[in-house]
Design a protein around this motif. Structure first.
Motif, PDB file in Angstrom:
ATOM      1  N   ARG A   1       9.825  12.100   5.327  1.00  0.00           N
ATOM      2  CA  ARG A   1       9.917  11.371   4.050  1.00  0.00           C
ATOM      3  C   ARG A   1      11.638  10.717   4.359  1.00  0.00           C
ATOM      4  O   ARG A   1      12.375  11.497   4.928  1.00  0.00           O
ATOM      5  CB  ARG A   1       9.813  11.683   3.228  1.00  0.00           C
ATOM      6  N   ILE A   2      11.645   9.477   3.260  1.00  0.00           N
ATOM      7  CA  ILE A   2      13.787   9.681   2.766  1.00  0.00           C
ATOM      8  C   ILE A   2      14.040  10.365   1.958  1.00  0.00           C
ATOM      9  O   ILE A   2      13.473  10.183   0.659  1.00  0.00           O
ATOM     10  CB  ILE A   2      14.275   8.230   2.878  1.00  0.00           C
TER      11      ILE A   2
ATOM     12  N   ASP B   1       1.281  -1.465  -0.230  1.00  0.00           N
ATOM     13  CA  ASP B   1      -0.318  -0.128   0.165  1.00  0.00           C
ATOM     14  C   ASP B   1       0.799   1.069   0.328  1.00  0.00           C
ATOM     15  O   ASP B   1       0.179   2.586   0.922  1.00  0.00           O
ATOM     16  CB  ASP B   1      -1.202  -0.215   0.873  1.00  0.00           C
ATOM     17  N   SER B   2       2.003   1.301  -0.543  1.00  0.00           N
ATOM     18  CA  SER B   2       2.764   2.647  -0.770  1.00  0.00           C
ATOM     19  C   SER B   2       2.574   3.687  -1.252  1.00  0.00           C
ATOM     20  O   SER B   2       2.444   4.810  -0.715  1.00  0.00           O
ATOM     21  CB  SER B   2       3.770   1.665  -1.103  1.00  0.00           C
ATOM     22  N   THR B   3       1.496   3.614  -1.801  1.00  0.00           N
ATOM     23  CA  THR B   3       0.730   4.768  -2.076  1.00  0.00           C
ATOM     24  C   THR B   3      -0.929   4.914  -1.310  1.00  0.00           C
ATOM     25  O   THR B   3      -1.179   6.138  -1.026  1.00  0.00           O
ATOM     26  CB  THR B   3       0.010   4.807  -3.388  1.00  0.00           C
TER      27      THR B   3
ATOM     28  N   LEU C   1      -0.545  14.210   1.136  1.00  0.00           N
ATOM     29  CA  LEU C   1       0.011  15.169   0.489  1.00  0.00           C
ATOM     30  C   LEU C   1      -0.104  16.419   0.475  1.00  0.00           C
ATOM     31  O   LEU C   1      -0.849  17.227   1.830  1.00  0.00           O
ATOM     32  CB  LEU C   1      -1.585  15.428  -0.622  1.00  0.00           C
ATOM     33  N   LEU C   2       1.048  17.138   0.323  1.00  0.00           N
ATOM     34  CA  LEU C   2       1.688  18.013   0.675  1.00  0.00           C
ATOM     35  C   LEU C   2       1.548  19.277  -0.548  1.00  0.00           C
ATOM     36  O   LEU C   2       2.016  19.267  -1.416  1.00  0.00           O
ATOM     37  CB  LEU C   2       3.441  18.294   1.316  1.00  0.00           C
TER      38      LEU C   2
ATOM     39  N   SER D   1       6.896  11.956  -1.796  1.00  0.00           N
ATOM     40  CA  SER D   1       5.789  11.629  -1.175  1.00  0.00           C
ATOM     41  C   SER D   1       6.574  12.163   0.444  1.00  0.00           C
ATOM     42  O   SER D   1       7.809  10.866   0.812  1.00  0.00           O
ATOM     43  CB  SER D   1       5.547  10.408  -1.517  1.00  0.00           C
ATOM     44  N   ALA D   2       4.974  12.083   1.773  1.00  0.00           N
ATOM     45  CA  ALA D   2       5.349  11.260   2.908  1.00  0.00           C
ATOM     46  C   ALA D   2       4.428  10.679   3.336  1.00  0.00           C
ATOM     47  O   ALA D   2       3.240  11.148   2.792  1.00  0.00           O
ATOM     48  CB  ALA D   2       5.764  13.422   3.520  1.00  0.00           C
TER      49      ALA D   2
END
Length: 351
Positions: free
Chosen positions: A237-238, A142-144, A149-150, A176-177
């Motif tokens: 986030r990385i 479920d990566s997305t 949303l920033l 993406s965060a």
């Protein structure tokens, strides 16, 4: 198949010892059941013929030693040793043997000798066990779904002497965060994390050291804490690839971070959390305060460029003498976002 010179050198048959010095004159083919087997096997080239020769020799009254069950296999290995490296899965049945007690009898005992290959059991001793081989974990399924949303983020790139050293561009990078619960499964020791802040505050950078813990510069102290405690509900986030420098090995990144835990005040030579975290991963002195000065103590003007990417493909460029100054200004602009930068530029244009 080749002849017998050298198979039993000067000591007679190596099974029953016939033909040894002091017993009888000897040639490479001894006058025993084993010698007869060798002569027949050499002529025919088959293991079956060798076994038949041994049976015939025993029936004719020649000496058969108590180790006769080993004779044909061992002699055949000697005969064929120069032709092949190894005989595998060689199976002989009904080979004659003598009485184990050493007393010769009229009847013959039947034995079986086997050669088994251990190819299937041979393992490369240099290879680690399968359970110890590390494999890169894939992203969560479920990566997305968990992405946050920033809006209104400022995008920029940085250059040193015309070489790109930093970029944060949504068109070519994943910005993406994620909340901490979704971020932790993605983290590996040595990763750089950016915790997004709002309300006009710059993002906070930390070094992930494993076991859900991070090391970071907070105020004027370097601490090690749980990621959930540091994030305080903020998304993260990385950001390993934002700086273009070559990264150190993960264990060395963690070592750099842990080696400074507990430092306070004037012991710290970084001015913000981003500089400290980036130094831990890349090890470049330019991230430290005062680490940029040349041999004469002076800095080169306009060595670093910071480009702010604005709407309508506009770019606003700022010049800095050191990486420390660039990062400080970048963080200030980042805290205001696109709206803050546009307002500031409009004010400057009116003057």
């Amino acid at each position: 198949m080749g002849g017998g010179q050298g198979w039993f050198p000067q000591r007679g048959c190596h099974i029953c010892r016939a033909g040894e010095s002091g017993i009888a004159p000897h040639s490479p083919w001894t006058d025993c059941a084993h010698g007869a087997a060798l002569r027949t096997a050499a002529a025919s080239g088959s293991g079956a013929a060798a076994a038949a020769a041994t049976v015939a020799g025993a029936a004719a009254g020649r000496q058969v030693c108590s180790l006769s069950s080993q004779c044909v296999p061992q002699c055949m290995v000697s005969l064929m040793g120069n032709q092949i490296d190894r005989i595998t899965h060689l199976n002989y049945s009904e080979l004659p043997t003598g009485d184990p007690s050493g007393i010769e009898k009229d009847e013959l005992r039947v034995g079986v000798a086997y050669f088994f290959s251990d190819d299937e059991d041979e393992l490369d001793e240099r290879a680690p066990p399968p359970e110890k081989i590390w494999r890169e974990p894939g992203p969560p399924k479920d990566s997305t779904a968990a992405a946050v949303l920033l809006l209104g983020e400022l995008e920029y790139s940085a250059f040193c002497c015309q070489e790109c050293i930093f970029s944060k561009l949504g068109g070519s990078q994943d910005l993406s965060a994620y909340p901490v619960s979704a971020l932790l499964p993605r983290c590996r020791a040595g990763d750089l994390l950016e915790l997004v802040r709002g309300g006009g505050q710059p993002a906070h950078w930390v070094v992930y050291v494993g076991a859900s813990r991070v090391i970071h510069l907070q105020g004027r102290e370097i601490r090690e804490e749980h990621l959930a405690q540091v994030s305080a509900g903020r998304a993260g986030r990385i950001v390993n690839t934002w700086y273009r420098y070559r990264a150190l090995p993960p264990d060395l990144v963690v070592h750099n971070a842990r080696g400074h835990v507990g430092l306070q005040g004037h012991e710290i030579c970084w001015t913000n959390s981003e500089s400290f975290a980036a130094w831990c991963r890349f090890g470049k002195r330019e991230f430290k305060a005062g680490g940029e000065a040349g041999g004469d103590g002076r800095l080169q003007e306009s060595r670093y460029l910071l480009k702010l990417h604005l709407p309508d493909s506009r770019v606003h460029t700022l010049n800095f003498p050191s990486l420390e100054d660039l990062i400080r200004e970048k963080r200030r602009q980042d805290a205001g976002g696109k709206v803050g930068v546009l307002k500031e530029l409009s004010v400057l244009n009116q003057k």
